[in-house]
Write an enzyme that holds these catalytic residues in place. Structure first.
Site, PDB file in Angstrom:
ATOM      1  N   HIS A 228      10.880 -17.714   1.980  1.00 16.98           N
ATOM      2  CA  HIS A 228      11.856 -16.721   1.522  1.00 16.98           C
ATOM      3  C   HIS A 228      12.874 -17.319   0.553  1.00 16.98           C
ATOM      4  O   HIS A 228      13.544 -18.307   0.860  1.00 16.98           O
ATOM      5  CB  HIS A 228      12.595 -16.125   2.716  1.00 16.98           C
TER       6      HIS A 228
ATOM      7  N   TYR B 233      24.327  -5.098   4.783  1.00 14.09           N
ATOM      8  CA  TYR B 233      23.547  -5.417   5.980  1.00 14.09           C
ATOM      9  C   TYR B 233      23.941  -4.425   7.075  1.00 14.09           C
ATOM     10  O   TYR B 233      25.127  -4.260   7.367  1.00 14.09           O
ATOM     11  CB  TYR B 233      23.822  -6.852   6.442  1.00 14.09           C
TER      12      TYR B 233
ATOM     13  N   HIS C 232      15.335  -4.433   1.545  1.00 17.03           N
ATOM     14  CA  HIS C 232      15.014  -5.792   1.103  1.00 17.03           C
ATOM     15  C   HIS C 232      14.332  -6.596   2.195  1.00 17.03           C
ATOM     16  O   HIS C 232      13.298  -7.225   1.991  1.00 17.03           O
ATOM     17  CB  HIS C 232      16.293  -6.501   0.653  1.00 17.03           C
TER      18      HIS C 232
END
Length: 612
Positions: A392, A205, A241
């Site tokens: 999600h 991340y 992503h």
């Protein structure tokens, strides 16, 4: 270049501007379209109309598949020849030419052939009642397509060959039918990562801070549209992503702005604090441009609001070291004050090791619940209106539903209303913020539940909630109005007590003590907890009886709910027992919901860190 000009001429002539949605299904080796699809749908009549333009003078095939394959698909074949225009409704029950369906539910509207292209327009009901037709729902549709070079002989199309076919995931009912034009004063704000070397980690991340332009933080502006900006050097299906954009209260302009940092390893405390801010834009793999409906937009900036943080989730399973990325988001904003100011609210299951999915399960369900006390405390008296949503999950996810319940005073129970959003054909590689066919009002006291179905039949080990693509999530990002300031997330997490019966039935006393210690070790890093859970649960063979027992613990066990605002977290303090009353409207009782609330608490650290 002749084909480019022909295509440019034929496309508007064929579609006539009446189809708001489009997709290129196939291209040739030079990248030019050879199979183009456009469509529209009618919410009142519940019909859908397709228009195809294909670079062939032979036959054309189009259909709806359950999984992207031929078997079980509902297809049409059509062509134009000297005697007329033809369309056949077929059903594929094997890897052979699909037989003609006894019920011809696809209706031909028009067709023509010109300059080497075949154009067909056809329509059908969303739900036909024919068991051999596939319903058109607000799911991810697996569209299949094919074409042949010759018109059929004796009404029987010849085999298309291995290269004149394909499949694509699309959301057929999830678009904005009447997309408003951009306002005259629309301006762009592009926020991208600047030439960042993607970490050689399977999951990473990356966080970067930005200061808003002077015209935005001096006066509030309103986002009317945003789009992904995916760098050509980072294939979005391989490396990028998802992208989230957060509001930040304050950043250090010397240390926090610029190229950015690894969010989990060396991001500054100020950037870390942005995770408690509101999400104002979200994109996931497969998504496209999101446009707000007429009269609705999302506020940005204004006095006291100067900073944003962009979070990139990179997926790098091959641990490559030479990926350079400059992806991000492009926002289009205006100074026009909307009739309704929108907000984004994160619903579902808190992402932590307490989200556990056993292996060898073909349809294991977990749920995250936004409790009634949250909606009672924070929703305005007239409620909120949800008009768009992003569901999600990760690789094991096969279905997600956003459920809606309301207390029925007559019955003394929660009554289930129609789902707000549902995708029982979830495709990890096609995630998109979609405008709902119907806007839904959620009132104070209503209950919102996100149910996720997972298929782990091919896995041998326990799957956990976590940030990696190989971990799992169960979330719904609802877009709604009117915006509730500082309301970020609402959901739940299984309470450790939920697994007590399962542990006592299937583990030795020593293992039970170990598990109890892990379940209550919320001050330990997530990885330490999940490693301990993996070792202990790894002793199980996970037969069907164990999977069923674990499902019951997950569905019917205790849970902890929370309401998350930027300045505080509220834990639920209610204990609900299943009501004994019945209702002719089929209420959803606590037992049916799988909800039991109990007094309990969890460290604020866990709540702040775990919800994406």
């Amino acid at each position: 270049m002749w084909r480019v000009s022909v295509f440019a001429i034929l496309l508007p002539l064929a579609f006539g501007g009446q189809f708001p949605f489009s997709a290129t299904l196939a291209k040739d080796s030079s990248g030019l379209p050879i199979y183009e699809l456009q469509w529209s749908f009618d919410v009142v009549q519940q019909t859908i109309t397709f228009n195809v333009l294909v670079n062939t003078t032979g036959w054309v095939g189009f259909g709806l598949s359950r999984d992207g394959g031929m078997i079980g698909s509902d297809v049409v074949t059509g062509w134009v020849n000297s005697t007329g225009v033809y369309l056949q409704d077929r059903f594929a029950d094997a890897q052979v030419l699909p037989p003609i369906d006894a019920h011809q539910d696809w209706l031909l509207l028009s067709g023509n052939e010109a300059n080497g292209w075949t154009n067909l327009t056809f329509t059908r009901k969303w739900v036909t009642g024919d068991s051999r037709d596939r319903d058109v729902l607000a799911n991810t549709a697996r569209v299949i397509f094919s074409w042949g070079v010759l018109d059929p002989v004796t009404m029987v199309p010849q085999y298309h060959g291995p290269t004149s076919r394909g499949s694509l995931s699309l959301n057929l009912l999830g678009g904005l039918v009447n997309k408003p034009p951009l306002p005259a004063d629309a301006r762009n704000l592009t926020l991208t990562i600047k030439n960042v070397t993607v970490p050689a980690l399977s999951t990473a991340y990356w966080c970067a801070g930005y200061k808003l332009p002077v015209d935005v933080f001096s006066q509030k502006r309103y986002i009317v549209q945003y789009s992904p900006v995916i760098a050509s050097t980072a294939n979005n299906t391989m490396h990028v992503h998802h992208i989230l954009l957060y509001l930040c209260t304050s950043l250090n302009e010397t240390t926090d702005l610029g190229a950015g940092f690894d969010c989990d390893r060396n991001a500054t405390p100020a950037l870390q604090s942005c995770f408690t801010g509101q999400v104002i834009a979200a994109w996931a793999v497969g998504g496209e441009t999101f446009t707000y409906p007429e009269g609705i937009s999302l506020g940005l900036g204004g006095p006291g609001q100067q900073y944003l943080m962009l979070q990139m989730h990179y997926d790098n399973p091959r641990l490559e070291t030479n990926i350079i990325d400059s992806s991000g988001l492009n926002l289009i904003y205006t100074s026009t004050v909307p009739q309704n100011e929108a907000g984004i609210l994160n619903l579902g299951l808190l992402t932590s090791p307490l989200l556990m999915i056993p292996p060898k399960a073909s349809a294991f369900t977990v749920r995250g619940i936004c409790m009634p006390n949250c909606s009672s405390s924070y929703f305005p008296p007239t409620g909120i209106t949800i008009f768009a949503n992003l569901l999600h999950s990760h690789l094991a996810g096969v279905g997600i539903t956003l459920r809606h319940m309301r207390w029925n005073k007559t019955c003394g129970a929660y009554q289930e209303l129609p789902p707000i959003d549902q995708n029982l054909q979830y495709d990890f590689n096609f995630q998109q913020f979609t405008t709902l066919p119907y806007s839904v009002t959620v009132l104070p006291g209503d209950l919102l539940e996100v149910d996720c179905i997972y298929n782990t039949a091919s896995r041998n080990n326990l799957s956990f909630g976590g940030e990696a693509t190989t971990d799992e999530m169960c979330l719904s990002f609802v877009t709604y109005y009117p915006r509730i300031d500082n309301f970020v997330a609402c959901g739940s997490v299984p309470h450790p007590y939920a697994y007590a019966d399962f542990v006592s039935n299937y583990f030795s006393q020593q293992n039970a003590i170990t598990l109890n210690s892990l379940f209550t070790s919320f001050t330990k890093p997530d990885q330490v907890v999940r490693d301990g859970l993996s070792r202990t649960y790894g002793s199980l063979q996970w037969n069907q009886a164990q999977i069923s027992s674990f499902q019951q613990a997950t569905s019917d066990g205790y849970l902890i709910g929370f309401c998350f605002k930027t300045d505080r977290v509220t834990l639920t303090q209610d204990l609900l027992t299943p009501p004994s009353l019945t209702c002719t409207a089929q209420p959803v009782t606590a037992a049916a919901l799988g909800v039991q609330w109990m007094k309990g608490g969890m460290l604020l650290m866990l709540l702040l860190a775990a919800f994406v």
